[in-house]
Design an enzyme around this catalytic site. Structure first.
Site, mmCIF file in Angstrom:
data_model
loop_
_atom_site.group_PDB
_atom_site.id
_atom_site.type_symbol
_atom_site.label_atom_id
_atom_site.label_comp_id
_atom_site.label_asym_id
_atom_site.label_seq_id
_atom_site.Cartn_x
_atom_site.Cartn_y
_atom_site.Cartn_z
ATOM 1 N N HIS A 186 0.866 -1.177 0.000
ATOM 2 C CA HIS A 186 0.000 0.000 0.000
ATOM 3 C C HIS A 186 0.907 1.232 0.000
ATOM 4 C CE1 HIS A 186 -3.260 -2.665 2.025
ATOM 5 N NE2 HIS A 186 -3.249 -2.805 0.721
ATOM 6 N N GLU A 239 1.450 3.961 2.847
ATOM 7 C CA GLU A 239 1.928 3.558 4.172
ATOM 8 C C GLU A 239 3.452 3.688 4.203
ATOM 9 O OE1 GLU A 239 -0.106 -0.214 4.569
ATOM 10 O OE2 GLU A 239 -2.024 0.797 4.224
ATOM 11 N N HIS A 269 3.356 -2.668 6.686
ATOM 12 C CA HIS A 269 2.217 -1.799 6.395
ATOM 13 C C HIS A 269 2.130 -0.676 7.436
ATOM 14 C CE1 HIS A 269 0.025 -4.256 3.316
ATOM 15 N NE2 HIS A 269 0.831 -5.183 3.811
ATOM 16 N N GLU A 271 2.012 -3.655 11.228
ATOM 17 C CA GLU A 271 1.268 -2.408 11.078
ATOM 18 C C GLU A 271 1.879 -1.362 12.009
ATOM 19 O OE1 GLU A 271 -1.027 -1.795 8.958
ATOM 20 O OE2 GLU A 271 -2.253 -3.575 8.552
#
Length: 388
Positions: free
Chosen positions: A179, A182, A272, A348
């Site tokens: 992504h 990010e 991410h 994350e």
């Protein structure tokens, strides 16, 4: 001088609706091509002619355009509450500006100290910085660089091989930027790779005697260049393509899977960022069809090793909304864990900040992302002998 706002900068993304009144600068988010309902939210733009002016930026209709959320997040603060953009005058030091939701709009005010200021949802990781970093790394005798395929729009897909492959050595993978918005993943990879190249680091020396690291620093170069939130250049979310990637939709995943089949996988971390969570969060191979006590134990051991290396990885944060009954194998970390029966984890990092320590100036910052990356080798070292 009149004010000028533009998203036509490297990795830029914004629609300028009205730039004539400093007290009411109106902007709008751009949606990625494709049908991913979450593929909107990233912004990065340049404002000039603003020194000393009281500027109020209003991103219109955020409450409607970017209100979609992942399932199970109802009990969590949304990504637009109690946060604000990163801003910078020099594209190196980024500081946080508070913002609020006012009705449908996302609003922040700033009196710039200089003529030009950059604003972004989170500090960008510029393509030139990525190119410079990769070029610099190849000076190390530990690194070899190769191109293993091309993206949907023809960009090279780079692989950094760190260490010397050999019989019995573990294959450890780091994948970043599925992504493109990010961007903390880029800084994280910098920190991890810089440490892996430190010839005086005993933990790294021990790792590279028994393992090789394969690093894909940017698996989505097209989305990065185009300023996308989640999609590649063809309009597809790469992290929903791992079950059946194709050259027509997701050549980036297609080529990565072919390389993994050739080189093997014993460990993988897919990097991410999360707009809502206030923690560094890890997902593990706990819901895949071939789940096992061994993988469960391995994941928990890895968590403890990383927490011991850095308090920025906090233990005790449950899967948002509760763990799913079955893993979504379209996602990289789940597919890799199932395909190779290995420790494959999702990283994350927060767009906002951690719960244990808040930085009022920057929030979660490029500097902290880089330092977190530097501690990855310690965590991997803690589980290396147990991977197989």
């Amino acid at each position: 001088m009149s004010i000028s706002i533009s998203g036509k900068i490297p990795t830029g993304s914004i629609e300028v609706v009205d730039e004539h009144d400093a007290a009411n600068l109106q902007l709008r988010l751009l949606r990625d091509p494709g049908d991913d309902h979450l593929a909107i939210g990233y912004y990065h733009f340049r404002a000039s002619g603003i020194r000393g002016q009281s500027c109020t930026y209003r991103i219109l209709d955020v409450a409607e355009d970017a209100s979609a959320r992942l399932a199970g997040r109802e009990g969590y603060e949304d990504g637009w509450t109690n946060t604000g953009p990163h801003a910078s005058y020099d594209l190196k030091h980024w500081f946080r500006i508070p913002a609020t939701l006012e009705g449908r709009d996302y609003v922040f005010s700033h009196v710039p100290e200089h003529d030009v200021c950059y604003y972004a949802r989170w500090a960008p990781y510029p393509p030139q910085r990525e190119m410079d970093f990769i070029a610099r790394c190849q000076r190390s005798p530990r690194v070899s660089l190769s191109t293993f395929g091309r993206s949907g729009l023809g960009a090279d897909l780079d692989l950094m091989t760190i260490g010397t492959p050999g019989p019995g050595k573990k294959a450890c993978w780091i994948i970043s930027r599925q992504h493109p918005s990010e961007t903390m993943s880029g800084y994280f990879v910098e920190g991890a790779v810089e440490r892996l190249l430190d010839e005086h680091d005993p933990i790294v020396t021990s790792l590279l005697q028994r393992a090789v690291f394969y690093v894909v620093p940017n698996i989505n170069p097209d989305g990065t260049q185009l300023g996308h939130t989640r999609a590649n250049g063809l309009g597809y979310n790469l992290n929903r393509e791992w079950v059946a990637p194709s050259l027509e939709r997701s050549p980036e995943v297609f080529h990565t899977q072919a390389l993994m089949k050739k080189l093997g996988v014993d460990f993988c971390i897919d990097c991410h960022g999360d707009e809502e969570l206030r923690c560094v969060f890890l997902g593990g191979p706990l819901e895949i069809p071939s789940r096992s006590e061994h993988l469960d134990t391995l994941f928990k051991t890895f968590e403890r090793a990383w927490n011991a290396a850095s308090p920025d990885y906090e233990l005790g944060h449950p899967y948002p909304g509760g763990s799913p009954a079955e893993a979504d194998l379209r996602m990289a970390w789940n597919w890799i864990a199932e395909e190779y029966n290995c420790l494959s984890v999702l990283l994350e990092q927060p767009f906002k900040d951690t719960s244990w320590w808040q930085d009022p100036i920057q929030g979660w910052s490029p500097e902290r992302a880089t330092r977190l990356g530097r501690e990855l080798p310690t965590a991997v070292h803690g589980v290396l002998d147990q991977l197989r």
